[in-house]
Scaffold this motif. Sequence first.
Motif: not given
Length: 327
Positions: A108-113, A257-276
């Motif tokens: 997770q740590i190295v995947g974040y980088h 579960p292991e390496i955060p990837n671009m899909v996780h970031f894009q899902q986060t954006f989608s959430y933030l867009m709706q919350e905003f």
Amino acid sequence: MKHFMRLLTQLFLFLSCKYLRQGRKFLVRKLTGRCELQRICYNNKSGAHRTLKIESSLKFSKSELLQSAVIVHPDSVEKTIDDIMTLKKIDPDINPQLGISLQASLLQIVGYHKLMAEVEKLRREPYDCNNPEHEEMLVKLWKALRPESPLTGRISKQWMEIGFQGSDPKTDFRGMGLLGLHSLLYFAEHDQAAALQVLHDSLQPKHSKMSKAEWDKKSFEKAIGYSFAIVGINITDLAYTLLVNGALKTHLYNVAPEIPNMVHFQQTFSYLMQEFHRFWTEEDPCDIMEFNRVRNKFYKRILTQLKDPDMVLCPHFTASDLHLITL
């Protein structure tokens, strides 16, 4: 002289904290028979609770091996774990779960980088109207948001219907590069119903001439009035800032579960867009000139939420979509 004394005081406090921490670690290890990494893994549940503490322990270790562990290549994680176990004189046969827990957290740590590097690369890549792939993505965005309205031309005032500032969207991507387009397209294609609703709401004027009956029929409690695409690019910048300053670690360590990837970031954006969108409606600003005020207030609220180590954004995505941690 005052400046010198201030620096001297700060140096003294830094050294005191450093050596007190090392002394405390030594004492606790003697009392428990376990190193700090063992105590973290055994006393904290998986996810941000555990990984954030492991990351801090590695970064502030006096061992170069442990310090460098947070920046190794993902393919080298397994060997790094073996090296750490050897350095700490931990028998993997006696402590099999320790290696598994350490590996999950270190990935997770190295995947974040790694994710930060991928996001930064997209942000730095400018939109190129001579690149067929870029143009295709832009057309896909239109089709996803305006499925029943054919685009009359590449340069068209129709783009303003989905919130661009003029007849050529490429100029609006300058701040976030391709990252802005990728985020908008992901939202439009993977959460289309929500994207269409947000777009529909955003087109409603602040001061409407509709009667109360007509207004109620359209299910609008408050007028919206902002540019969907421009706000989306701005929220991309907000998500990018949260990623770079480390605030998103809480969320990503809880969902990847292991390496955060671009899909996780894009899902986060989608959430933030709706919350905003919801936040903007609740704030009920007078006009778009209040955007920065509302945006800053929203940003502070998200930052506060992410200080909770149990925080998981994107609650409307299913567990299978988010690949929740089970280790």
